[in-house]
Design a protein around this motif. Structure first.
Motif, mmCIF file in Angstrom:
data_model
loop_
_atom_site.group_PDB
_atom_site.id
_atom_site.type_symbol
_atom_site.label_atom_id
_atom_site.label_comp_id
_atom_site.label_asym_id
_atom_site.label_seq_id
_atom_site.Cartn_x
_atom_site.Cartn_y
_atom_site.Cartn_z
ATOM 1 N N ASP A 180 1.012 -1.220 0.002
ATOM 2 C CA ASP A 180 0.049 0.006 0.013
ATOM 3 C C ASP A 180 0.782 1.353 -0.132
ATOM 4 O OD1 ASP A 180 -2.071 -1.825 0.295
ATOM 5 O OD2 ASP A 180 -2.537 -1.346 2.231
ATOM 6 N N ASP A 202 0.177 1.561 -4.231
ATOM 7 C CA ASP A 202 -1.180 1.292 -3.800
ATOM 8 C C ASP A 202 -2.010 1.384 -5.136
ATOM 9 O OD1 ASP A 202 -2.925 0.701 -1.466
ATOM 10 O OD2 ASP A 202 -3.997 2.366 -2.276
ATOM 11 N N GLU A 236 -0.567 -2.474 -7.822
ATOM 12 C CA GLU A 236 -1.715 -3.318 -7.194
ATOM 13 C C GLU A 236 -2.988 -2.805 -7.827
ATOM 14 O OE1 GLU A 236 -0.923 -3.980 -2.969
ATOM 15 O OE2 GLU A 236 -1.783 -2.029 -2.653
HETATM 16 MG MG MG Z 1 -3.623 -2.209 -0.954
#
Ligand code: MG
Ligand code: C2E
Ligand code: MG
Ligand code: MG
Length: 280
Positions: A180, A202, A236
């Motif tokens: 993140d 993130d 991600e």
């Molecule tokens: Mg995440």
């Protein structure tokens, strides 16, 4: 008057809050039985490189409760953290992932990394390191197969404790990923002081690609920063071809997201592994 005050107090503590509070209590109270009665399972989400080759998989906890139905990790992990039960979940996840590794993942050619998420609380539990060592031995885990992810926020919670933990973890041959990234820091200077191998950008930054020149510039800057710091980078929550193209063009070569694969059960993942990696 006292009556109207009482009434306004009552309406302040609304029934929504009560329901929410009761649900949290129920979740906290059900974690232990859920662990012993095997209500938890692991889903794996594949990570791929720019050529679509599989480079790893992230283990994500799932809880299908007899009593509460499906409970998302985004809900039960914070509750487990607050009630001091998260390390029991972590231990269960480590044991299960190592078992799956010895069955399935150790047959994939390296470099392939299976990543496990850790909470800030886990880093304070010294017994967890002994447990990890023991579990690696029990399942004959090859050096370098397991990777640990910790959120930037957890890491910064207590930098000294986290570094002590990860020194031991890296000595076992495990890589460490900062999860993140971009959502939790107040200063970037810590990046020079921690043994991080990989940064995961993130999803919120990936979501914003193409929104504005500034959003794009921010992503490019993170990619460039990771490169200069000698860290690997994974994006991600990649959902579109446009996001993937943008990231590739700017030097991010590792992806995780629904565009490639959703998290899936071990059985589904085994079927996927039986097929040649897709050229995407
Ligand atoms: Mg995440
Ligand atoms: P995370 O570690 O950042 O994991 C990525 C989350 O994004 C996962 O949600 C995954 O299912 C979801 N995701 C991946 N690709 C996409 C995409 O393309 N689009 C969208 N919309 N979502 C995507 P999940 O499985 O619900 O997990 C949520 C969070 O809960 C995880 O975020 C992680 O912080 C935590 N978590 C999950 N399992 C564990 C665990 O075993 N231990 C600990 N400590 N935390 C865990
Ligand atoms: Mg993660
Ligand atoms: Mg993540």
């Amino acid at each position: 008057t006292a009556k109207s005050l009482g009434k306004s107090r009552y309406s302040f503590f609304s029934s929504d809050m009560m329901d929410n509070y009761q649900r949290r209590i129920e979740i906290a109270n059900n974690i232990e039985t859920a662990l012993s009665e095997n209500e938890f399972s692991i889903y794996y989400q594949e990570k791929v490189d720019a050529n679509g080759r599989r480079v790893g998989a992230e283990a994500l906890a799932r809880w299908n409760s007899k009593k509460l139905g499906f409970v998302s990790p985004a809900e039960f992990i914070p509750i487990a953290e607050q009630s001091g039960k998260v390390t029991e979940i972590t231990r269960w996840v480590i044991e299960r992932v190592c078992r799956d590794c010895s069955d399935v993942f150790s047959r994939i050619d390296p470099p392939f990394h299976v990543s496990i998420n850790l909470s800030a609380h886990d880093l304070k539990k010294y017994h967890l390191i002994g447990f990890i060592k023991g579990t690696f031995l029990k399942y004959h885990i090859p050096r370098g197969l397991i990777e640990f992810e910790v959120t930037e926020h957890s890491y910064l919670d207590n930098l000294v404790v986290a570094n002590r933990f990860f020194d031991e973890i890296t000595a076992l041959g495990c890589r460490v990923a900062l999860d993140d990234f971009g959502t939790g820091y107040s200063s970037l200077s810590y990046l020079t002081k921690i043994p991080i191998d990989l940064i995961k950008i993130d999803k919120q930054f990936v979501d914003n690609i193409g929104e504005s020149a500034r959003d794009d510039a921010l992503v490019i800057t993170i990619i460039e920063m990771a490169r200069r710091l000698g860290m690997e980078l994974c994006a991600e929550g990649v959902e579109t071809m446009e996001q993937r193209q943008f990231l590739t063009e700017h030097g991010c070569h590792m992806f995780q997201g629904y565009l490639f694969h959703k998290p899936m059960s071990l059985r589904e993942y085994q079927n996927l592994l039986a097929r040649p990696a897709e050229e995407v």
